[in-house]
Design an enzyme around this catalytic site. Sequence first.
Site, PDB file in Angstrom:
ATOM      1  N   GLY A  43      23.286  -7.670 -29.790  1.00 43.79           N
ATOM      2  CA  GLY A  43      23.186  -9.129 -29.706  1.00 43.79           C
ATOM      3  C   GLY A  43      23.641  -9.830 -30.974  1.00 43.79           C
ATOM      4  O   GLY A  43      24.568  -9.387 -31.665  1.00 43.79           O
ATOM      5  N   ASP A  69      16.068  -2.031 -36.975  1.00 38.47           N
ATOM      6  CA  ASP A  69      15.762  -2.439 -35.606  1.00 38.47           C
ATOM      7  C   ASP A  69      14.768  -1.443 -35.024  1.00 38.47           C
ATOM      8  O   ASP A  69      14.678  -0.298 -35.495  1.00 38.47           O
ATOM      9  CB  ASP A  69      17.018  -2.477 -34.742  1.00 38.47           C
ATOM     10  CG  ASP A  69      16.893  -3.444 -33.566  1.00 38.47           C
ATOM     11  OD1 ASP A  69      16.026  -3.199 -32.699  1.00 38.47           O
ATOM     12  OD2 ASP A  69      17.654  -4.418 -33.513  1.00 38.47           O
ATOM     13  N   ASP A 110      24.191   1.781 -43.138  1.00 29.55           N
ATOM     14  CA  ASP A 110      23.000   2.611 -43.013  1.00 29.55           C
ATOM     15  C   ASP A 110      22.074   1.979 -41.985  1.00 29.55           C
ATOM     16  O   ASP A 110      22.016   0.746 -41.862  1.00 29.55           O
ATOM     17  CB  ASP A 110      22.268   2.722 -44.358  1.00 29.55           C
ATOM     18  CG  ASP A 110      23.058   3.511 -45.380  1.00 29.55           C
ATOM     19  OD1 ASP A 110      23.324   4.695 -45.128  1.00 29.55           O
ATOM     20  OD2 ASP A 110      23.418   2.931 -46.424  1.00 29.55           O
ATOM     21  N   TYR A 125       7.651 -19.358 -28.467  1.00 31.64           N
ATOM     22  CA  TYR A 125       8.863 -19.169 -29.265  1.00 31.64           C
ATOM     23  C   TYR A 125       9.109 -20.369 -30.177  1.00 31.64           C
ATOM     24  O   TYR A 125       9.399 -20.212 -31.372  1.00 31.64           O
ATOM     25  CB  TYR A 125      10.052 -18.959 -28.335  1.00 31.64           C
ATOM     26  CG  TYR A 125      11.359 -18.703 -29.043  1.00 31.64           C
ATOM     27  CD1 TYR A 125      11.638 -17.473 -29.616  1.00 31.64           C
ATOM     28  CD2 TYR A 125      12.324 -19.703 -29.119  1.00 31.64           C
ATOM     29  CE1 TYR A 125      12.842 -17.234 -30.257  1.00 31.64           C
ATOM     30  CE2 TYR A 125      13.537 -19.477 -29.760  1.00 31.64           C
ATOM     31  CZ  TYR A 125      13.791 -18.239 -30.322  1.00 31.64           C
ATOM     32  OH  TYR A 125      14.986 -18.001 -30.961  1.00 31.64           O
ATOM     33  N   THR A 149      25.262 -14.675 -25.763  1.00 34.00           N
ATOM     34  CA  THR A 149      24.917 -13.279 -26.019  1.00 34.00           C
ATOM     35  C   THR A 149      23.952 -12.816 -24.941  1.00 34.00           C
ATOM     36  O   THR A 149      23.396 -13.615 -24.176  1.00 34.00           O
ATOM     37  CB  THR A 149      24.242 -13.095 -27.386  1.00 34.00           C
ATOM     38  OG1 THR A 149      22.947 -13.730 -27.370  1.00 34.00           O
ATOM     39  CG2 THR A 149      25.068 -13.725 -28.503  1.00 34.00           C
TER      40      THR A 149
END
Length: 245
Positions: A15, A35, A51, A152, A187
């Site tokens: 995303g 993540d 990385d 949100y 996205t």
Amino acid sequence: MLTDRTIVVTGAARGLGAEIATTLAAHGARLILGDILQEEGHATAKRLGADFLPVDLAEPQSIADFGSAIRDLTDGTVHGLVNNGAIATGIGGIPFEQIEIDSWDLVQRVNVRGTWLMIRAMAPMLRASGSGRIVNLASDTAIWGAPNLMSYVASKGAVISMTRSLARELGPAQVGVTAVAPGILTTESTEYVPAQRHALYENGSAVPGPQAPGNVTETVAFLSSPGALTLTGQVLPVNNGFVFA
């Protein structure tokens, strides 16, 4: 613009986070991606020569371990942190009276507390660089007041407020803290958004039409650069002029 700068990006597996990482890499940054999605995160890191380290923003110990691992990967100096990781899907289209308390708490735990703890973990390394930059991903929904998205919107409003406060706390160490507040991007994270809301943005912006991720990522790249310190504390609505701050 970002050559010789080490930048950490959370929520970078896919995303918008992956798009941000791609743009930062194109500008010469050395990237460390984080993540909860490990398989996709490793794949994105491999593609970009970066990385990857796993991190769960809902768990304080995971964030602390992430920070320790980054210290081991670097000389204890990091030049940038992009706080992109957040819960953004599966929580919209719900009137505020119907939000489940557990869902509310999870959104605040990840989007607000996770952002704070990530900054806390990275702050010593950002200070050490002498030109640290933090870019927080907010949302223009917290500026114009999007309905039926209360957990949100509240979390991103908190991110905006934290950005302003942290800019004052970290400014003496030459660490700049800014936020970008995107609109609806094209996205996978916005596939759940109703067509009517997409049309509202596309027809109501100063620059009509859909907003591609690149409209946001180049701004993030600039805010991660040494020349962006003068903008510390600012929140930039990167939404093609749908709302002005």
